[in-house]
Every structure is written in structure tokens, then in C-alpha cells.
Motif scaffolding. Structure first.
Motif, PDB file in Angstrom:
ATOM      1  N   LEU A  30       0.860  -1.182   0.000  1.00  0.00           N
ATOM      2  CA  LEU A  30       0.000   0.000   0.000  1.00  0.00           C
ATOM      3  C   LEU A  30       0.895   1.229   0.000  1.00  0.00           C
ATOM      4  O   LEU A  30       1.958   1.252   0.623  1.00  0.00           O
ATOM      5  N   LEU A  31       0.444   2.251  -0.723  1.00  0.00           N
ATOM      6  CA  LEU A  31       1.169   3.508  -0.857  1.00  0.00           C
ATOM      7  C   LEU A  31       0.333   4.635  -0.252  1.00  0.00           C
ATOM      8  O   LEU A  31      -0.894   4.643  -0.394  1.00  0.00           O
ATOM      9  N   LYS A  32       0.995   5.584   0.383  1.00  0.00           N
ATOM     10  CA  LYS A  32       0.298   6.746   0.934  1.00  0.00           C
ATOM     11  C   LYS A  32       0.433   7.901  -0.053  1.00  0.00           C
ATOM     12  O   LYS A  32       1.543   8.353  -0.347  1.00  0.00           O
ATOM     13  N   ARG A  33      -0.707   8.368  -0.559  1.00  0.00           N
ATOM     14  CA  ARG A  33      -0.717   9.422  -1.571  1.00  0.00           C
ATOM     15  C   ARG A  33      -0.203  10.739  -0.990  1.00  0.00           C
ATOM     16  O   ARG A  33      -0.526  11.092   0.142  1.00  0.00           O
ATOM     17  N   ALA A  34       0.577  11.454  -1.794  1.00  0.00           N
ATOM     18  CA  ALA A  34       1.107  12.767  -1.411  1.00  0.00           C
ATOM     19  C   ALA A  34       0.866  13.743  -2.555  1.00  0.00           C
ATOM     20  O   ALA A  34       1.746  14.480  -2.964  1.00  0.00           O
ATOM     21  N   SER A  35      -0.352  13.713  -3.072  1.00  0.00           N
ATOM     22  CA  SER A  35      -0.698  14.593  -4.182  1.00  0.00           C
ATOM     23  C   SER A  35      -2.066  15.205  -3.903  1.00  0.00           C
ATOM     24  O   SER A  35      -2.738  14.842  -2.945  1.00  0.00           O
ATOM     25  N   ARG A  36      -2.469  16.111  -4.758  1.00  0.00           N
ATOM     26  CA  ARG A  36      -3.745  16.803  -4.562  1.00  0.00           C
ATOM     27  C   ARG A  36      -4.908  15.811  -4.540  1.00  0.00           C
ATOM     28  O   ARG A  36      -5.816  15.925  -3.729  1.00  0.00           O
ATOM     29  N   THR A  37      -4.868  14.833  -5.437  1.00  0.00           N
ATOM     30  CA  THR A  37      -5.927  13.830  -5.486  1.00  0.00           C
ATOM     31  C   THR A  37      -5.671  12.775  -4.418  1.00  0.00           C
ATOM     32  O   THR A  37      -4.615  12.156  -4.399  1.00  0.00           O
ATOM     33  N   LEU A  38      -6.622  12.610  -3.534  1.00  0.00           N
ATOM     34  CA  LEU A  38      -6.558  11.595  -2.472  1.00  0.00           C
ATOM     35  C   LEU A  38      -5.357  11.776  -1.539  1.00  0.00           C
ATOM     36  O   LEU A  38      -4.812  10.796  -1.029  1.00  0.00           O
ATOM     37  N   ASN A  39      -4.937  12.995  -1.296  1.00  0.00           N
ATOM     38  CA  ASN A  39      -3.793  13.250  -0.435  1.00  0.00           C
ATOM     39  C   ASN A  39      -3.975  12.568   0.921  1.00  0.00           C
ATOM     40  O   ASN A  39      -5.001  12.726   1.567  1.00  0.00           O
ATOM     41  N   GLY A  40      -2.969  11.789   1.327  1.00  0.00           N
ATOM     42  CA  GLY A  40      -3.007  11.097   2.617  1.00  0.00           C
ATOM     43  C   GLY A  40      -3.684   9.737   2.577  1.00  0.00           C
ATOM     44  O   GLY A  40      -3.659   9.012   3.567  1.00  0.00           O
ATOM     45  N   ALA A  41      -4.290   9.383   1.459  1.00  0.00           N
ATOM     46  CA  ALA A  41      -4.997   8.097   1.347  1.00  0.00           C
ATOM     47  C   ALA A  41      -4.007   6.961   1.144  1.00  0.00           C
ATOM     48  O   ALA A  41      -3.019   7.093   0.416  1.00  0.00           O
ATOM     49  N   TRP A  42      -4.276   5.841   1.784  1.00  0.00           N
ATOM     50  CA  TRP A  42      -3.518   4.613   1.584  1.00  0.00           C
ATOM     51  C   TRP A  42      -4.241   3.799   0.529  1.00  0.00           C
ATOM     52  O   TRP A  42      -5.436   3.513   0.659  1.00  0.00           O
ATOM     53  N   CYS A  43      -3.529   3.411  -0.522  1.00  0.00           N
ATOM     54  CA  CYS A  43      -4.162   2.674  -1.615  1.00  0.00           C
ATOM     55  C   CYS A  43      -3.129   1.867  -2.387  1.00  0.00           C
ATOM     56  O   CYS A  43      -1.933   1.995  -2.169  1.00  0.00           O
ATOM     57  N   TYR A  44      -3.630   1.052  -3.277  1.00  0.00           N
ATOM     58  CA  TYR A  44      -2.732   0.345  -4.185  1.00  0.00           C
ATOM     59  C   TYR A  44      -2.484   1.236  -5.389  1.00  0.00           C
ATOM     60  O   TYR A  44      -2.964   2.368  -5.464  1.00  0.00           O
ATOM     61  N   ILE A  45      -1.744   0.746  -6.352  1.00  0.00           N
ATOM     62  CA  ILE A  45      -1.344   1.531  -7.517  1.00  0.00           C
ATOM     63  C   ILE A  45      -2.536   1.769  -8.439  1.00  0.00           C
ATOM     64  O   ILE A  45      -3.353   0.870  -8.653  1.00  0.00           O
TER      65      ILE A  45
END
Length: 165
Positions: A30-45
């Protein structure tokens, strides 16, 4: 007279779930998003399909862009990541791909993510931010981890290197 309105389905992206043995146990990335879209969300690719790409090629590229991994073993997951977008009033539907990593393949995050973690499937299902991601992860665990994947779902990557498809 009534007018029938159809809800469009947008099919312009892919999702990819990566699995690796860590200390002898199957783990999912799982990756933690660091962008405007879904910032801070844990998700797959996840990502878009570029003009001229097949969906599996987009999955291979997105895996490379987001993790620095040139995937060697990739399957079509035979399931879909999907959600309704109130902003665009459509349903986004993306085929899920499942990749298996070898010991020598390590994650190098791009700027879209701040963290990553290899989690046991139950922990990943709890950590995943978006509703429905847990369903995809449970499906992958059931059909690709707890039993051997169906071979006809495997995508032939022999001789395919990044930028050579």
C-alpha cells in the motif's frame, strides 16, 4: 413524456495490486498518496491509460512510475476497481492487475507518494482508505494468494522491458 438518462462509465484507468513474500509471508503493497488527489490516502497503484496503450501496458508503466519496479510477473485480476464520481456524474471502472515481486525488487517511490508499507492482507484491508479497496484486496488474496493463480490470466511479459512495448 419521460427522458431516459444513462449514467456513463469511464474506463480510462487501471489498478494494480503488488504481492511479495516478506519473512516467508505474503504481503501486499500500500502507498500513501502525497498529491492533490486523495492526499493522505492509503491505496494500491492506480493510474490512467495513455493513448495507444493496452490496459496491461498501462499497469506495467504505472507500477514502474509509482514504485520503480519493472514487474516480471503480472496477471489480469479478472475484477474491477470502481466508484461513482458525483463531480463528473459517472462511474469510474478500472481493471485490476496483480503483480508478484521477487526478493531483489525494491520499492522506490515517486513524488506522488510519501510512504509505503508491505502489509498482511487483513491489515491492508483495514488500512486502505477508499471503500471498495478492501473488497479488491480480499478478492486478490482469495484468488491469487491463498491458491495458485489461474495460468491463463497471466500476461506474457517475456522480452517486454519498460519503454519496449
Amino acid at each position: 413524456m419521460s427522458e431516459t438518462t444513462e449514467l456513463p462509465i469511464r474506463r480510462s484507468g487501471i489498478a494494480a495490486v503488488l504481492v511479495k513474500k516478506v519473512d516467508g509471508e505474503d504481503r501486499v503493497l500500500l502507498l500513501k498518496r502525497a498529491s492533490r488527489t486523495l492526499n493522505g490516502a492509503w491505496c494500491y497503484i492506480g493510474g490512467g491509460i495513455e493513448p495507444g496503450e493496452k490496459a496491461w501496458q498501462a499497469a506495467k508503466r504505472e507500477i514502474w512510475e509509482e514504485t520503480g519496479i519493472d514487474i516480471r510477473t503480472l496477471y489480469t485480476g479478472n475484477t474491477f476497481d470502481q466508484f461513482y464520481s458525483p463531480a463528473t456524474n459517472d462511474i469510474y471502472m478500472a481493471p485490476v492487475f496483480v503483480g508478484f515481486l521477487e526478493d531483489d525488487q525494491d520499492v522506490m517511490l515517486n513524488r506522488e507518494h510519501s510512504e509505503f508499507e508491505w502489509l498482511r492482507f487483513p491489515d491492508a484491508m483495514e488500512r486502505a482508505t477508499l471503500p471498495g479497496n478492501d473488497v479488491v484486496l480480499a478478492f486478490v488474496e482469495k484468488h491469487f494468494v491463498k491458491k495458485a493463480p489461474v495460468e491463463w490470466l497471466r500476461i506474457e511479459l517475456a522480452g517486454q522491458v519498460m519503454g519496449d512495448y
